[in-house]
Design a protein around this motif. Sequence first.
Motif, PDB file in Angstrom:
ATOM      1  N   VAL A   4      35.889 -52.137-187.679  1.00 17.83           N
ATOM      2  CA  VAL A   4      35.214 -52.713-188.881  1.00 17.83           C
ATOM      3  C   VAL A   4      33.999 -53.373-188.191  1.00 17.83           C
ATOM      4  CG1 VAL A   4      35.172 -54.516-190.501  1.00 17.83           C
ATOM      5  CG2 VAL A   4      37.043 -53.088-190.369  1.00 17.83           C
ATOM      6  N   TYR A  49      30.357 -52.256-198.522  1.00 15.54           N
ATOM      7  CA  TYR A  49      31.368 -51.647-197.619  1.00 15.54           C
ATOM      8  C   TYR A  49      31.154 -50.089-197.648  1.00 15.54           C
ATOM      9  CZ  TYR A  49      34.234 -56.099-198.296  1.00 15.54           C
ATOM     10  OH  TYR A  49      34.601 -57.428-198.419  1.00 15.54           O
ATOM     11  N   ILE A  84      30.080 -53.287-193.213  1.00 14.38           N
ATOM     12  CA  ILE A  84      29.971 -54.268-194.290  1.00 14.38           C
ATOM     13  C   ILE A  84      28.410 -54.417-194.243  1.00 14.38           C
ATOM     14  CG2 ILE A  84      30.626 -56.456-195.333  1.00 14.38           C
ATOM     15  CD1 ILE A  84      33.500 -56.223-194.343  1.00 14.38           C
ATOM     16  N   LEU A 142      39.523 -55.765-197.034  1.00  9.72           N
ATOM     17  CA  LEU A 142      40.039 -54.812-195.985  1.00  9.72           C
ATOM     18  C   LEU A 142      41.335 -54.508-196.179  1.00  9.72           C
ATOM     19  CD1 LEU A 142      38.034 -56.615-193.050  1.00  9.72           C
ATOM     20  CD2 LEU A 142      37.446 -54.283-194.327  1.00  9.72           C
ATOM     21  N   LEU A 190      33.979 -48.545-190.401  1.00 11.46           N
ATOM     22  CA  LEU A 190      33.635 -49.110-191.786  1.00 11.46           C
ATOM     23  C   LEU A 190      32.781 -50.368-191.301  1.00 11.46           C
ATOM     24  CD1 LEU A 190      34.467 -49.710-194.884  1.00 11.46           C
ATOM     25  CD2 LEU A 190      36.098 -51.366-194.023  1.00 11.46           C
TER      26      LEU A 190
END
Length: 154
Positions: free
Chosen positions: A73, A122, A43, A147, A41
């Motif tokens: 992330v 995202y 951002i 999140l 993921l």
Amino acid sequence: MVKLLAMVLVICTPFTTFAFQEGETLTESASNELKLDPNRLTIVDFFAEWCVSCRHELPVVNQLYGELSGTGVTFVGVDVDEDIEVGLEFQKSLGLNFPVVNDPKQQLIALFKPVGMPALYYVYQGQVVKVRFGAITDIRSVILDDLAQMGVKL
């Protein structure tokens, strides 16, 4: 008459419909330019030196980048300053550690078309999962809450 109708539709359509929105898939060129890992993921944070809110939020995003290392992330910044030297000096002054793509020719921002700055996207497996535009007072809490709502285990 057809041209007039087309012009009316363009004028009356909200600008947000032209931006990448939740649920949409990024173009291959955008994914490649950002060097996105489809299994993480990411951002994506659009910013610029002239953006006052960016100056306040980026140090917190930078800190989160370090804290979330190893969680699946990650972050990538997009500096949209047209003068690359101004952008690089801005990044250096903030001590940014996360990857940043410089966009002096405005190619990425033209693809994403955010309706405010800063802008967070995202992205997971090439798909936009969530979008946030404009200044966020407590960016740390907002990102961590986002999140958690996405089911990301931290």
